[in-house]
Design a protein around this motif. Structure first.
Motif, PDB file in Angstrom:
ATOM      1  N   GLY A   1       0.820  -1.209   0.000  1.00 19.57           N
ATOM      2  CA  GLY A   1       0.000   0.000   0.000  1.00 19.57           C
ATOM      3  C   GLY A   1       0.854   1.259   0.000  1.00 19.57           C
ATOM      4  N   CYS A   2       1.934   1.259   0.788  1.00 15.98           N
ATOM      5  CA  CYS A   2       2.851   2.409   0.815  1.00 15.98           C
ATOM      6  C   CYS A   2       3.519   2.608  -0.543  1.00 15.98           C
ATOM      7  CB  CYS A   2       3.924   2.200   1.884  1.00 15.98           C
ATOM      8  SG  CYS A   2       3.302   2.214   3.584  1.00 15.98           S
ATOM      9  N   MET A   3       3.879   1.508  -1.199  1.00 12.82           N
ATOM     10  CA  MET A   3       4.532   1.597  -2.503  1.00 12.82           C
ATOM     11  C   MET A   3       3.585   2.124  -3.575  1.00 12.82           C
ATOM     12  SD  MET A   3       6.746  -1.931  -2.410  1.00 12.82           S
ATOM     13  CE  MET A   3       7.151  -1.844  -4.147  1.00 12.82           C
ATOM     14  N   VAL A   4       2.339   1.666  -3.546  1.00  8.29           N
ATOM     15  CA  VAL A   4       1.357   2.147  -4.529  1.00  8.29           C
ATOM     16  C   VAL A   4       1.108   3.641  -4.323  1.00  8.29           C
ATOM     17  CG1 VAL A   4      -0.998   1.905  -5.395  1.00  8.29           C
ATOM     18  CG2 VAL A   4       0.283  -0.119  -4.698  1.00  8.29           C
ATOM     19  N   TYR A   5       1.000   4.035  -3.070  1.00  8.17           N
ATOM     20  CA  TYR A   5       0.845   5.447  -2.722  1.00  8.17           C
ATOM     21  C   TYR A   5       2.006   6.256  -3.313  1.00  8.17           C
ATOM     22  CZ  TYR A   5      -0.458   9.335   0.458  1.00  8.17           C
ATOM     23  OH  TYR A   5      -0.863  10.534   0.991  1.00  8.17           O
ATOM     24  N   GLU A   6       3.227   5.718  -3.192  1.00  5.84           N
ATOM     25  CA  GLU A   6       4.413   6.414  -3.699  1.00  5.84           C
ATOM     26  C   GLU A   6       4.446   6.433  -5.230  1.00  5.84           C
ATOM     27  OE1 GLU A   6       8.014   5.040  -1.960  1.00  5.84           O
ATOM     28  OE2 GLU A   6       9.290   6.361  -3.126  1.00  5.84           O
ATOM     29  N   LEU A   7       4.025   5.336  -5.855  1.00  9.62           N
ATOM     30  CA  LEU A   7       3.964   5.304  -7.320  1.00  9.62           C
ATOM     31  C   LEU A   7       3.070   6.425  -7.855  1.00  9.62           C
ATOM     32  CD1 LEU A   7       3.656   1.467  -8.003  1.00  9.62           C
ATOM     33  CD2 LEU A   7       5.383   2.966  -9.020  1.00  9.62           C
ATOM     34  N   LEU A   8       1.967   6.668  -7.156  1.00 11.21           N
ATOM     35  CA  LEU A   8       0.969   7.629  -7.632  1.00 11.21           C
ATOM     36  C   LEU A   8       1.281   9.061  -7.228  1.00 11.21           C
ATOM     37  CD1 LEU A   8      -2.171   5.446  -6.877  1.00 11.21           C
ATOM     38  CD2 LEU A   8      -1.315   6.055  -9.147  1.00 11.21           C
ATOM     39  N   THR A   9       2.009   9.230  -6.108  1.00 15.23           N
ATOM     40  CA  THR A   9       2.242  10.594  -5.611  1.00 15.23           C
ATOM     41  C   THR A   9       3.728  10.969  -5.566  1.00 15.23           C
ATOM     42  OG1 THR A   9       2.447   9.934  -3.291  1.00 15.23           O
ATOM     43  CG2 THR A   9       0.215  10.329  -4.116  1.00 15.23           C
TER      44      THR A   9
ATOM     45  N   PRO B   1      -4.413  10.173   5.052  1.00 12.81           N
ATOM     46  CA  PRO B   1      -3.858  11.326   4.314  1.00 12.81           C
ATOM     47  C   PRO B   1      -4.219  11.290   2.820  1.00 12.81           C
ATOM     48  CG  PRO B   1      -2.132   9.716   4.754  1.00 12.81           C
ATOM     49  CD  PRO B   1      -3.345   9.242   5.488  1.00 12.81           C
ATOM     50  N   LEU B   2      -5.403  11.772   2.498  1.00  9.99           N
ATOM     51  CA  LEU B   2      -5.913  11.700   1.125  1.00  9.99           C
ATOM     52  C   LEU B   2      -5.413  12.808   0.214  1.00  9.99           C
ATOM     53  CD1 LEU B   2      -9.664  10.797   1.765  1.00  9.99           C
ATOM     54  CD2 LEU B   2      -7.918   9.314   0.781  1.00  9.99           C
ATOM     55  N   GLN B   3      -5.026  13.968   0.789  1.00  5.24           N
ATOM     56  CA  GLN B   3      -4.753  15.126  -0.039  1.00  5.24           C
ATOM     57  C   GLN B   3      -3.686  14.878  -1.112  1.00  5.24           C
ATOM     58  OE1 GLN B   3      -6.767  17.874   0.140  1.00  5.24           O
ATOM     59  NE2 GLN B   3      -5.766  18.275  -1.825  1.00  5.24           N
ATOM     60  N   PRO B   4      -2.549  14.214  -0.788  1.00  2.47           N
ATOM     61  CA  PRO B   4      -1.568  13.947  -1.851  1.00  2.47           C
ATOM     62  C   PRO B   4      -2.150  13.120  -3.000  1.00  2.47           C
ATOM     63  CG  PRO B   4      -0.557  13.659   0.296  1.00  2.47           C
ATOM     64  CD  PRO B   4      -2.025  13.816   0.539  1.00  2.47           C
ATOM     65  N   LEU B   5      -3.081  12.213  -2.697  1.00  4.35           N
ATOM     66  CA  LEU B   5      -3.713  11.408  -3.745  1.00  4.35           C
ATOM     67  C   LEU B   5      -4.622  12.277  -4.610  1.00  4.35           C
ATOM     68  CD1 LEU B   5      -4.573   8.221  -1.640  1.00  4.35           C
ATOM     69  CD2 LEU B   5      -2.804   8.409  -3.388  1.00  4.35           C
ATOM     70  N   HIS B   6      -5.369  13.171  -3.964  1.00  4.47           N
ATOM     71  CA  HIS B   6      -6.219  14.101  -4.730  1.00  4.47           C
ATOM     72  C   HIS B   6      -5.348  15.013  -5.597  1.00  4.47           C
ATOM     73  CE1 HIS B   6      -9.843  12.755  -2.870  1.00  4.47           C
ATOM     74  NE2 HIS B   6      -9.576  13.247  -1.655  1.00  4.47           N
ATOM     75  N   ASN B   7      -4.246  15.492  -5.033  1.00  8.62           N
ATOM     76  CA  ASN B   7      -3.353  16.375  -5.797  1.00  8.62           C
ATOM     77  C   ASN B   7      -2.784  15.670  -7.028  1.00  8.62           C
ATOM     78  OD1 ASN B   7      -3.807  18.287  -3.824  1.00  8.62           O
ATOM     79  ND2 ASN B   7      -1.863  17.934  -2.761  1.00  8.62           N
ATOM     80  N   ALA B   8      -2.619  14.343  -6.926  1.00  9.08           N
ATOM     81  CA  ALA B   8      -2.072  13.558  -8.036  1.00  9.08           C
ATOM     82  C   ALA B   8      -3.166  13.047  -8.972  1.00  9.08           C
ATOM     83  CB  ALA B   8      -1.267  12.386  -7.489  1.00  9.08           C
ATOM     84  N   SER B   9      -4.405  13.500  -8.753  1.00  4.87           N
ATOM     85  CA  SER B   9      -5.549  13.127  -9.603  1.00  4.87           C
ATOM     86  C   SER B   9      -5.797  11.626  -9.613  1.00  4.87           C
ATOM     87  CB  SER B   9      -5.337  13.623 -11.044  1.00  4.87           C
ATOM     88  OG  SER B   9      -5.172  15.023 -11.070  1.00  4.87           O
ATOM     89  N   VAL B  10      -5.626  10.994  -8.455  1.00  4.71           N
ATOM     90  CA  VAL B  10      -5.918   9.563  -8.336  1.00  4.71           C
ATOM     91  C   VAL B  10      -7.427   9.388  -8.223  1.00  4.71           C
ATOM     92  CG1 VAL B  10      -5.542   7.473  -6.968  1.00  4.71           C
ATOM     93  CG2 VAL B  10      -3.700   9.152  -7.225  1.00  4.71           C
ATOM     94  N   GLY B  11      -7.975   8.447  -8.996  1.00  2.00           N
ATOM     95  CA  GLY B  11      -9.403   8.221  -9.009  1.00  2.00           C
ATOM     96  C   GLY B  11      -9.899   7.529  -7.755  1.00  2.00           C
ATOM     97  N   LEU B  12     -11.229   7.433  -7.630  1.00  2.00           N
ATOM     98  CA  LEU B  12     -11.844   6.860  -6.438  1.00  2.00           C
ATOM     99  C   LEU B  12     -11.466   5.390  -6.249  1.00  2.00           C
ATOM    100  CD1 LEU B  12     -15.419   8.451  -6.594  1.00  2.00           C
ATOM    101  CD2 LEU B  12     -13.487   9.116  -5.143  1.00  2.00           C
ATOM    102  N   LYS B  13     -11.374   4.638  -7.372  1.00  2.00           N
ATOM    103  CA  LYS B  13     -11.030   3.221  -7.250  1.00  2.00           C
ATOM    104  C   LYS B  13      -9.602   3.039  -6.761  1.00  2.00           C
ATOM    105  CE  LYS B  13     -14.283   1.544 -10.746  1.00  2.00           C
ATOM    106  NZ  LYS B  13     -14.443   0.871 -12.068  1.00  2.00           N
ATOM    107  N   GLY B  14      -8.702   3.889  -7.238  1.00  2.00           N
ATOM    108  CA  GLY B  14      -7.320   3.820  -6.778  1.00  2.00           C
ATOM    109  C   GLY B  14      -7.204   4.166  -5.307  1.00  2.00           C
ATOM    110  N   ILE B  15      -7.926   5.194  -4.886  1.00  2.00           N
ATOM    111  CA  ILE B  15      -7.909   5.593  -3.468  1.00  2.00           C
ATOM    112  C   ILE B  15      -8.479   4.481  -2.598  1.00  2.00           C
ATOM    113  CG2 ILE B  15      -8.937   7.175  -1.793  1.00  2.00           C
ATOM    114  CD1 ILE B  15      -8.693   9.383  -3.917  1.00  2.00           C
ATOM    115  N   ASP B  16      -9.590   3.895  -3.047  1.00  2.00           N
ATOM    116  CA  ASP B  16     -10.207   2.805  -2.284  1.00  2.00           C
ATOM    117  C   ASP B  16      -9.250   1.625  -2.153  1.00  2.00           C
ATOM    118  OD1 ASP B  16     -12.762   1.534  -1.141  1.00  2.00           O
ATOM    119  OD2 ASP B  16     -12.194   0.086  -2.704  1.00  2.00           O
ATOM    120  N   PHE B  17      -8.533   1.325  -3.228  1.00  2.00           N
ATOM    121  CA  PHE B  17      -7.569   0.218  -3.210  1.00  2.00           C
ATOM    122  C   PHE B  17      -6.500   0.464  -2.147  1.00  2.00           C
ATOM    123  CE2 PHE B  17      -5.284  -3.321  -4.989  1.00  2.00           C
ATOM    124  CZ  PHE B  17      -3.943  -2.999  -4.844  1.00  2.00           C
TER     125      PHE B  17
END
Length: 684
Positions: free
Chosen positions: A231-239, A285-301
């Protein structure tokens, strides 16, 4: 009952290496040699360094990455290499997901592990240098890592140090990654999580001692450690950054020179922030994901992986089914999977892509066979390999492409049908596919050594779900076993202690508990369970009418008592004696042993003592071929305690029915303590 996961023998993977001043020489079993020279250092870590080596073999060159680990007075580094080597060995059948392992060697100061070299670098560098590509390829990378984790977790291994530097880039087009560095890995076979390990930024809360009271069960969910790290790695890939990090330092505190030379300073884990999240004092901490335009399915994952309580995190299997992966498109994902499966079977990626292209354009079976011919393959052998490895998608493509060959689903290779091969490996998906194409569920066990029907193979593999599926679809529970080393379904399940399958076969499908063994190296169900020390299976079979004194098969056969005695299973010997097992039953003619001969041969003094107390004949004669008296067998094996027990029970020291006396065989094998026992025998 065992876990069903076999622990590999790492000594068999040790390379024969001699060290020289500027190179090392590696000699294969065939006598062929390779000269390896160090090219450069690739990196350093907590347990050692990794270097690039270039080898010259018969004029050809190759490269490999070699990890060097310093020996220490403690056992830490020794455990490190054992863990890494064992894990690498256990995943070598999935080289599309894990680095290739070539072997290991050592000198007086270091251990060395030789592996595949990945010149494109690791995922950490990829994220740092290709931020936009990392974001756009995050789904593909994550899916590949999940497939690797599914394999690891199915084999009772958890990585414990999943992070970008431990993921290697092996191809950029198409993007492909492999999981590496298993030094921190650990098996759950006969153990449970107790030690702290991993890299703190990607480390699960329970590994850092957080929320101990609320999440006290963390140690019982070892595989959940990897899911948090993922989960940490996916977060880093996206942000481009891992979650729960310290805020960046103010610009005035950062040296302009260091910023230019080294890039922005790395941020460390904000432990207080992680504690607050685990204790539900702050939100995710959702804000970095929103800033990176990650969709709802990616955030849920990501949110289903970064869950404080390990018992509520998604498993690797569940994560693979998440809606986020639907964005890949079923067609692309399907053919990417087939490509990877072919690569894992040793087919070059360029050839694999050509085969996929020919299939999608037609399919054109002649063209596909021409491509396979060029690399020394054919579709029948490829279908067999796919069945053996459980590559359902590849086999599906082959069956569809060559559907004009109506014999393909029934093909037998190396004495095994495709269906039997798949069942042997426990591959339910392949079994279902082949049955859908008309494969015979009750094809006879092949004439080869240890041939099996599909049901017999499934029972032997311990796959309860597969065995039940076959039974529900008409598999014959009474199918005859192969003549050499064959086992009926019940005998196979008993041999490995698969009690759930035993219960199904006996209670639901009326399997014959006392089915006779095959002629050569065969076993009844009770004999098979006793031989392997399966106490629960022995108890179940006896309670359901198993005959305790069934005669052994002609060659290498054992009664149940003889089998248990040879294995040193005291409790089973006691149970069988309590059921009136014949302590002096004659051995079979070829390679047979009485119970006391079998126990003596293997040095089981406690069993020998028990048998003697139950009137075992200490001087029972040997069988016709390769037979041994108890004293001769113990003397040959160097089992002094057993020799002493037998002499106390007046074993005949002068018997030469084995071709020599016990004294002579002890002298021949250099067992000096036994020679003294026999030479100075004072019992007569």
């Amino acid at each position: 009952m065992t876990s069903g996961v076999e622990t590999p023998n790492i000594s068999s993977y040790k390379l024969n290496v001699t060290f020289h001043e500027d190179h090392l020489k590696q000699t294969a079993e065939s006598g062929e040699t390779t000269i390896w020279r160090k090219e450069k250092e690739l990196g350093k870590g907590g347990f050692g360094s990794v270097r690039l080596e270039r080898g010259v073999f018969g004029g050809a060159e190759s490269v490999r990455a070699v990890k060097r680990i310093l020996r220490a007075s403690s056992t830490t580094n020794n455990l490190y290499i054992q863990r890494e080597v064992k894990a690498l060995i256990m995943v070598q059948d999935h080289l599309d997901l894990f680095v290739k392992f070539f072997g290991w060697y050592e000198d007086d100061l270091h251990f060395f592990i030789a592996m595949e070299y990945a010149p494109l670098g690791d995922l950490g560098s990829y994220i740092k240098n290709s931020k936009e590509d990392a974001h756009s390829n995050a789904i593909t990378i994550t899916q590949q890592l999940l497939k690797a984790l599914v394999i690891l977790h199915e084999r009772k291994i958890y990585h414990r140090d999943l992070k970008p530097p431990n993921v290697l880039i092996t191809s950029l087009s198409p993007l492909h990654v492999k999981l590496a560095d298993f030094g921190a890995s650990k098996s759950t076979i006969n153990t449970m999580l107790r030690t702290q390990c991993g890299t703190v930024t990607y480390q699960a809360p329970e590994m850092q001692g957080l929320s101990v009271q609320r999440h006290a069960l963390g140690g019982e969910y070892p595989f959940a450690l990897d899911m948090w790290s993922l989960g940490c790695m996916v977060y880093e890939l996206l942000t481009t950054e891992a979650p729960f990090l310290e805020e960046p330092a103010p610009e005035e505190e950062v040296s302009e020179v260091s910023w230019i030379e080294d890039g922005p300073p790395e941020r460390s884990l904000n432990l207080a922030m992680l504690v607050d999240f685990c204790e539900e004092r702050i939100d995710f901490p959702l804000q970095p994901l929103h800033n990176a335009s990650v969709g709802l399915k990616g955030i849920d994952f990501i949110m289903k992986l970064l869950v404080a309580s390990p018992e509520f995190r998604m498993t690797a299997q569940a994560a693979l089914k998440h809606d986020w992966f639907a964005q890949l498109g079923p067609s692309d994902a399907y053919f990417e999977e087939i490509t990877n499966q072919m690569i894992s079977l040793g087919i070059d990626s360029t050839v694999a892509k050509s085969l996929i292209r020919a299939h999608r354009e037609g399919p054109n079976p002649d063209k596909i066979q021409d491509i396979l011919n060029a690399v020394g393959k054919n579709y029948i052998s490829l279908a067999y390999d796919a069945s053996h490895k459980g590559h359902t998608s590849l086999l599906d493509m082959l069956l569809e492409t060559f559907k004009g060959d109506t014999k393909l689903p029934h093909t037998t290779v190396k004495g095994w049908s495709l269906l039997q091969t798949a069942a042997k490996g426990g591959h339910l998906g392949v079994v279902k596919l082949l049955l859908g194409w008309g494969a015979n569920i009750n094809a006879e066990a092949g004439p080869v050594w240890r041939g099996r029907t599909a049901l017999q193979a499934a029972a032997e593999s311990g796959n309860t779900k597969l065995a039940r599926f076959l039974l529900e679809n008409g598999a014959d529970v009474h199918a005859k076993a192969a003549q050499k080393g064959g086992l009926t379904a019940l005998q196979a399940a008993a041999s490995y202690g698969y009690t759930e399958i035993l219960v199904d076969l006996v209670k639901k499908h009326k399997a014959e508990v006392n089915e006779k063994p095959c002629d050569l190296d065969g076993r009844t169900a009770l004999q098979a369970a006793a031989e392997k020390g399966q106490e629960d299976a022995v108890d179940f079979l006896l309670r359901n009418g198993a005959e305790v004194n069934t005669k052994p098969c002609k060659q290498k056969g054992f009664t149940a008592l003889q089998a248990a005695a040879g294995g040193g299973f005291v409790r089973i010997v006691e149970i069988l004696l309590g059921k009136s097992a014949d302590v002096n039953a004659e051995p079979c003619d070829l390679w047979g042993r009485t119970a006391i001969q079998a126990a003596a041969e293997n040095g089981h003094s406690d069993v020998v003592q028990l048998l003697l107390e139950n009137s075992a004949d200490v001087n029972a004669g040997p069988c016709e071929k390769k037979g041994k008296t108890a004293l001769w067998a113990a003397a040959e094996g160097g089992h002094a305690n057993v020799v002493r027990l037998l002499l106390e029970s007046r074993a005949d020291i002068n018997c030469d029915r084995c071709g020599s006396t016990a004294l002579e065989i002890a002298e021949e094998n250099g067992h000096h303590s036994i020679v003294e026992l026999l030479s100075g025998n004072s019992f007569y």
